[in-house]
Design a protein around this motif. Structure first.
Motif, PDB file in Angstrom:
ATOM      1  N   TYR A  57       0.836  -1.202   0.000  1.00  0.00           N
ATOM      2  CA  TYR A  57       0.000   0.000   0.000  1.00  0.00           C
ATOM      3  C   TYR A  57       0.873   1.256   0.000  1.00  0.00           C
ATOM      4  CZ  TYR A  57      -3.243   3.475   2.068  1.00  0.00           C
ATOM      5  OH  TYR A  57      -3.984   4.601   2.344  1.00  0.00           O
ATOM      6  N   GLU A  59       4.095   1.568  -0.756  1.00  0.00           N
ATOM      7  CA  GLU A  59       4.931   1.667  -1.954  1.00  0.00           C
ATOM      8  C   GLU A  59       4.123   2.112  -3.164  1.00  0.00           C
ATOM      9  OE1 GLU A  59       6.773  -2.162  -2.238  1.00  0.00           O
ATOM     10  OE2 GLU A  59       8.422  -1.622  -0.882  1.00  0.00           O
ATOM     11  N   TYR A  60       2.886   1.626  -3.263  1.00  0.00           N
ATOM     12  CA  TYR A  60       2.056   2.028  -4.406  1.00  0.00           C
ATOM     13  C   TYR A  60       1.757   3.522  -4.374  1.00  0.00           C
ATOM     14  CZ  TYR A  60      -2.101   3.048  -7.108  1.00  0.00           C
ATOM     15  OH  TYR A  60      -2.992   3.646  -7.960  1.00  0.00           O
ATOM     16  N   SER A  63       4.644   5.891  -4.909  1.00  0.00           N
ATOM     17  CA  SER A  63       5.222   5.873  -6.258  1.00  0.00           C
ATOM     18  C   SER A  63       4.433   6.703  -7.267  1.00  0.00           C
ATOM     19  CB  SER A  63       5.301   4.426  -6.768  1.00  0.00           C
ATOM     20  OG  SER A  63       4.000   3.926  -7.078  1.00  0.00           O
ATOM     21  N   GLU A 195      -4.834  -1.140  -9.267  1.00  0.00           N
ATOM     22  CA  GLU A 195      -3.957  -1.272  -8.099  1.00  0.00           C
ATOM     23  C   GLU A 195      -4.434  -0.417  -6.926  1.00  0.00           C
ATOM     24  OE1 GLU A 195      -0.666  -3.561  -6.795  1.00  0.00           O
ATOM     25  OE2 GLU A 195      -1.896  -3.586  -8.605  1.00  0.00           O
ATOM     26  N   VAL A 199      -4.529  -2.780  -3.518  1.00  0.00           N
ATOM     27  CA  VAL A 199      -3.654  -2.602  -2.349  1.00  0.00           C
ATOM     28  C   VAL A 199      -4.440  -2.088  -1.151  1.00  0.00           C
ATOM     29  CG1 VAL A 199      -1.584  -2.263  -3.748  1.00  0.00           C
ATOM     30  CG2 VAL A 199      -2.911  -0.264  -3.023  1.00  0.00           C
TER      31      VAL A 199
END
Length: 219
Positions: A57, A59-60, A63, A195, A199
């Motif tokens: 979660y 990292e998504y 990013s 995503e 996530v």
């Protein structure tokens, strides 16, 4: 003093998690809300021992570039409707009673039981959402508000009150959210390729389990 500071940091973290999850599921997130989720995750550094779903979660969202926000917002508007609103058969009905009743209908006895939890805590949550009280966004908002109450109680040195609030939250999670969030999250993860929701659903399920373990210590 150090022990209290650590506890306060964790209680603040709980509040932020429930607030972020509420933002994802209560309605279609706005561009401003997506940017806030990104900022929150950029403040968190993935570390050894961080739970799997939380790491994914963080990292998504960390990013996501600013120029991607508008595109994500447009995509999630359609996907939120497909998953949670209809008009076709819902992928993941966002109501506890649908998952827990034999006929999979809204406004089951679970809705009444959830309402009693809110009212006994002095909260009239149905006025906020204008939806059945067992709507996912409303249950998450309730946990956010109760988490904030617990934070304030500890901050003000009201330990007995904090214990009562912790136990109340634990009972709500055990009797309600724990009974359907796993299935709800699974339906989302299997029913979407976006995503943003995958996530968030995995983190929702993981965090509810973690929070049950945390609150159980206060009994």
């Amino acid at each position: 003093m150090e022990e209290k500071n650590l506890l306060m940091e964790y209680l603040e973290y709980r509040c932020s998690v429930y607030y972020c999850l509420k933002t994802v599921f209560v309605k279609e997130a706005t561009m401003a809300q997506i940017r806030q989720l990104i900022r929150s995750c950029k403040k968190m550094t993935p570390m050894d021992g961080m739970p799997v779903a939380e790491r994914a979660y963080v990292e998504y969202f960390a990013s996501i570039k600013d120029e991607q926000v508008k595109e994500i917002r447009e995509e999630l508007k359609a996907e939120y409707a497909r998953l949670f609103l209809g008009p076709k058969q819902l992928i993941a009905p966002p109501y506890e009673s649908v998952y827990r009743s034999c006929n999979r209908l809204m406004y089951g006895e679970e809705t009444d039981h959830v309402r009693m939890f809110y009212e006994n805590a002095g909260m009239m949550m149905q006025k906020k959402a204008k939806l059945p009280e067992d709507f996912i966004g409303t249950e998450l908002e309730f946990m956010y508000l109760m988490s904030h109450r617990m934070y304030q109680a500890i901050e003000q040195g009201q330990e007995e009150q904090a214990i009562k609030i912790a136990i109340y939250q634990y009972e709500f999670l055990i009797q309600h959210m724990n009974e359907w969030i796993g299935k709800f999250s699974k339906d989302i993860m299997e029913g979407t390729s976006m995503e943003f929701f995958k996530v968030s659903a995995a983190y929702l399920n993981e965090f509810i389990q973690e929070d049950i373990t945390f609150l159980k210590q206060w009994r």
